[in-house]
Design a protein around this motif. Structure first.
Motif, mmCIF file in Angstrom:
data_model
loop_
_atom_site.group_PDB
_atom_site.id
_atom_site.type_symbol
_atom_site.label_atom_id
_atom_site.label_comp_id
_atom_site.label_asym_id
_atom_site.label_seq_id
_atom_site.Cartn_x
_atom_site.Cartn_y
_atom_site.Cartn_z
ATOM 1 N N GLY A 218 0.782 -1.225 0.000
ATOM 2 C CA GLY A 218 0.000 0.000 0.000
ATOM 3 C C GLY A 218 0.815 1.276 0.000
ATOM 4 O O GLY A 218 0.258 2.361 0.184
ATOM 5 N N LYS A 219 2.102 1.181 -0.223
ATOM 6 C CA LYS A 219 2.913 2.392 -0.306
ATOM 7 C C LYS A 219 2.729 3.039 -1.675
ATOM 8 O O LYS A 219 2.934 2.396 -2.711
ATOM 9 N N VAL A 220 2.342 4.311 -1.673
ATOM 10 C CA VAL A 220 2.184 5.056 -2.920
ATOM 11 C C VAL A 220 3.529 5.709 -3.236
ATOM 12 O O VAL A 220 3.903 6.715 -2.653
ATOM 13 N N TYR A 221 4.252 5.099 -4.151
ATOM 14 C CA TYR A 221 5.575 5.612 -4.513
ATOM 15 C C TYR A 221 5.489 6.865 -5.366
ATOM 16 O O TYR A 221 6.322 7.769 -5.254
ATOM 17 N N PHE A 222 4.511 6.891 -6.244
ATOM 18 C CA PHE A 222 4.467 7.926 -7.272
ATOM 19 C C PHE A 222 3.015 8.242 -7.573
ATOM 20 O O PHE A 222 2.188 7.329 -7.725
ATOM 21 N N LEU A 223 2.675 9.531 -7.637
ATOM 22 C CA LEU A 223 1.324 9.960 -8.014
ATOM 23 C C LEU A 223 1.446 11.292 -8.721
ATOM 24 O O LEU A 223 1.899 12.275 -8.126
ATOM 25 N N TRP A 224 1.030 11.304 -9.977
ATOM 26 C CA TRP A 224 1.172 12.522 -10.791
ATOM 27 C C TRP A 224 -0.050 12.689 -11.675
ATOM 28 O O TRP A 224 -0.577 11.712 -12.230
ATOM 29 N N VAL A 225 -0.524 13.937 -11.770
ATOM 30 C CA VAL A 225 -1.566 14.311 -12.722
ATOM 31 C C VAL A 225 -1.099 15.603 -13.387
ATOM 32 O O VAL A 225 -0.606 16.516 -12.715
ATOM 33 N N SER A 226 -1.229 15.681 -14.695
ATOM 34 C CA SER A 226 -0.770 16.871 -15.414
ATOM 35 C C SER A 226 -1.513 18.107 -14.923
ATOM 36 O O SER A 226 -2.680 18.044 -14.517
ATOM 37 N N ASP A 227 -0.823 19.233 -14.967
ATOM 38 C CA ASP A 227 -1.378 20.483 -14.436
ATOM 39 C C ASP A 227 -2.759 20.796 -15.014
ATOM 40 O O ASP A 227 -3.668 21.233 -14.297
ATOM 41 N N SER A 228 -2.926 20.579 -16.295
ATOM 42 C CA SER A 228 -4.171 20.964 -16.963
ATOM 43 C C SER A 228 -5.339 20.038 -16.643
ATOM 44 O O SER A 228 -6.487 20.364 -16.971
ATOM 45 N N ARG A 230 -5.875 18.577 -13.427
ATOM 46 C CA ARG A 230 -6.127 18.434 -11.996
ATOM 47 C C ARG A 230 -7.529 18.922 -11.637
ATOM 48 O O ARG A 230 -8.172 19.630 -12.397
ATOM 49 N N ARG A 231 -7.985 18.514 -10.450
ATOM 50 C CA ARG A 231 -9.309 18.847 -9.931
ATOM 51 C C ARG A 231 -10.424 18.211 -10.766
ATOM 52 O O ARG A 231 -11.548 18.699 -10.800
ATOM 53 N N ARG A 232 -10.128 17.105 -11.416
ATOM 54 C CA ARG A 232 -11.159 16.403 -12.198
ATOM 55 C C ARG A 232 -11.411 14.994 -11.670
ATOM 56 O O ARG A 232 -12.155 14.233 -12.271
ATOM 57 N N GLY A 233 -10.759 14.621 -10.586
ATOM 58 C CA GLY A 233 -10.963 13.293 -10.018
ATOM 59 C C GLY A 233 -10.041 12.223 -10.558
ATOM 60 O O GLY A 233 -10.180 11.046 -10.212
ATOM 61 N N ILE A 234 -9.072 12.608 -11.384
ATOM 62 C CA ILE A 234 -8.174 11.610 -11.973
ATOM 63 C C ILE A 234 -7.264 11.003 -10.910
ATOM 64 O O ILE A 234 -7.062 9.782 -10.861
ATOM 65 N N GLY A 235 -6.686 11.858 -10.052
ATOM 66 C CA GLY A 235 -5.830 11.341 -8.990
ATOM 67 C C GLY A 235 -6.579 10.399 -8.064
ATOM 68 O O GLY A 235 -6.072 9.340 -7.681
ATOM 69 N N ARG A 236 -7.804 10.773 -7.693
ATOM 70 C CA ARG A 236 -8.630 9.912 -6.846
ATOM 71 C C ARG A 236 -8.876 8.565 -7.523
ATOM 72 O O ARG A 236 -8.807 7.511 -6.899
ATOM 73 N N ASN A 237 -9.202 8.613 -8.819
ATOM 74 C CA ASN A 237 -9.502 7.378 -9.523
ATOM 75 C C ASN A 237 -8.285 6.479 -9.642
ATOM 76 O O ASN A 237 -8.388 5.251 -9.513
ATOM 77 N N LEU A 238 -7.110 7.093 -9.862
ATOM 78 C CA LEU A 238 -5.888 6.293 -9.912
ATOM 79 C C LEU A 238 -5.659 5.576 -8.586
ATOM 80 O O LEU A 238 -5.294 4.382 -8.562
ATOM 81 N N LEU A 239 -5.862 6.291 -7.467
ATOM 82 C CA LEU A 239 -5.712 5.650 -6.161
ATOM 83 C C LEU A 239 -6.717 4.519 -5.987
ATOM 84 O O LEU A 239 -6.394 3.450 -5.464
ATOM 85 N N CYS A 240 -7.962 4.763 -6.403
ATOM 86 C CA CYS A 240 -8.986 3.724 -6.290
ATOM 87 C C CYS A 240 -8.601 2.471 -7.065
ATOM 88 O O CYS A 240 -8.781 1.350 -6.579
ATOM 89 N N ARG A 241 -8.083 2.667 -8.270
ATOM 90 C CA ARG A 241 -7.675 1.508 -9.074
ATOM 91 C C ARG A 241 -6.561 0.741 -8.385
ATOM 92 O O ARG A 241 -6.534 -0.495 -8.387
ATOM 93 N N GLY A 242 -5.627 1.468 -7.784
ATOM 94 C CA GLY A 242 -4.554 0.810 -7.055
ATOM 95 C C GLY A 242 -5.061 0.025 -5.862
ATOM 96 O O GLY A 242 -4.658 -1.119 -5.630
ATOM 97 N N VAL A 243 -5.960 0.623 -5.097
ATOM 98 C CA VAL A 243 -6.528 -0.060 -3.922
ATOM 99 C C VAL A 243 -7.307 -1.296 -4.351
ATOM 100 O O VAL A 243 -7.187 -2.374 -3.749
ATOM 101 N N ASP A 244 -8.120 -1.166 -5.398
ATOM 102 C CA ASP A 244 -8.910 -2.309 -5.869
ATOM 103 C C ASP A 244 -8.026 -3.466 -6.324
ATOM 104 O O ASP A 244 -8.356 -4.633 -6.135
ATOM 105 N N ALA A 245 -6.879 -3.122 -6.916
ATOM 106 C CA ALA A 245 -5.992 -4.166 -7.443
ATOM 107 C C ALA A 245 -5.135 -4.803 -6.363
ATOM 108 O O ALA A 245 -4.931 -6.027 -6.345
ATOM 109 N N VAL A 246 -4.636 -3.981 -5.439
ATOM 110 C CA VAL A 246 -3.661 -4.458 -4.452
ATOM 111 C C VAL A 246 -4.331 -4.935 -3.164
ATOM 112 O O VAL A 246 -3.843 -5.849 -2.502
ATOM 113 N N ARG A 247 -5.428 -4.300 -2.787
ATOM 114 C CA ARG A 247 -6.160 -4.626 -1.564
ATOM 115 C C ARG A 247 -5.297 -4.518 -0.309
ATOM 116 O O ARG A 247 -5.286 -5.428 0.536
ATOM 117 N N PRO A 248 -4.582 -3.425 -0.117
ATOM 118 C CA PRO A 248 -3.784 -3.275 1.104
ATOM 119 C C PRO A 248 -4.672 -2.874 2.278
ATOM 120 O O PRO A 248 -5.774 -2.336 2.094
#
Length: 284
Positions: A218-228, A230-248
């Protein structure tokens, strides 16, 4: 007292030196011998040829670990740990281990030394400052249970596709941010050597607009969303996909205080932990 390069001793001697040296450490070290070697001589990047152990009458009496990587553009020797059993601290063992560490760094052409130290460990900080290190960034740590999973829609924003891909995608993304300092434990060399790392990337119109790398623990090594984007839920969704896949059971994030994603972490349920470290550097 004998001082020996770690490549010349059995691995049990190295492990026992570590256990004894950290017996009173405020953060419990619970690794067994295999876990210790997988971590400290795996993703942490230490090498037995660049590490030294002190032995007195056959008993371990101190340890310094070293590893070399390209870091911030320098050929960098990092001190992965320096520890001595409590009962023999102050007898010069740490100083001699560091001398060997420095001599080795000079011999192999390193340009800079680095390490991390607990921010409240003034004794250790003074030890390193006397040897030319300077405090730089403070490392901050955040965590959150996955029981209250990241609040995010199950689907990414319209027009955005999130897919699992190879960690080299995140490495290439990181290499495009060459002017940004990221701590040693979050650099691409680190997460590439963690066999549990998984990478998820977001694409819009065929262009990558976000990426994350998360470990099996469950360690998040890297999280990046392009400046243009941001604030669209992409970062949240990336985290969700990671949690769903890894189940930490827990997500954790570390970062130097020059990287400010605190608002995002607050919004997604992360809580700052009490442990802080300094990054310390010294030119060779």
């Amino acid at each position: 007292m004998d001082y020996i390069r770690c490549s010349k001793v059995d691995r049990e001697v190295i492990y026992e030196s570590f256990v004894l040296g950290f017996s009173d450490y405020p953060v419990p070290m619970t690794l067994d011998v295999d876990g210790f070697f997988d971590r400290f001589f795996g993703s942490e990047g230490n090498d037995t040829d660049h590490s030294f152990v002190a032995v007195e009458n056959g008993a371990p009496a101190g340890l310094i670990l070293g590893g070399v990587r390209r870091f911030d553009g320098y050929r960098n020797m990092r001190c992965g740990t320096l520890c001595v059993p409590p009962e023999i601290r102050g007898t010069g063992v740490s100083g001699r281990l560091f001398e060997l560490f420095l001599e080795n760094a000079i011999e192999i052409g390193c340009e800079r030394l680095s390490l991390e130290v607990l921010a409240d460990n003034e004794r250790a900080i003074r030890f390193y400052e006397r040897r030319g290190y300077e405090r730089k960034n403070k490392l901050l740590y955040f965590g959150r249970s996955t029981g209250n999973t990241v609040e995010s829609p199950s689907r990414p924003p319209v027009g955005v596709d999130v897919v699992e891909t190879d960690v080299t995608v995140a490495r290439e993304c990181r290499e495009g941010m060459s002017s940004l300092h990221i701590n040693w434990q979050n650099e691409a060399d680190y997460f590439r050597s963690d066999r549990t790392s998984r990478c998820f990337a977001a694409y819009e119109g065929g262009e990558m607009v976000g990426a994350t790398v998360i470990s099996g623990s469950g360690k998040v090594y890297f999280l990046w969303v392009s400046d243009s984007c941001r604030r669209r839920g992409i970062g949240r969704n990336l985290l969700c996909r990671g949690v769903d896949a890894v189940r930490p059971e827990k997500l954790s994030v570390s970062m130097p205080d020059n990287v400010d994603i605190r608002p995002f972490l607050d919004e997604t349920g992360f809580v700052k932990e009490s442990v802080e470290q300094y990054e310390m550097f010294r030119m060779v």
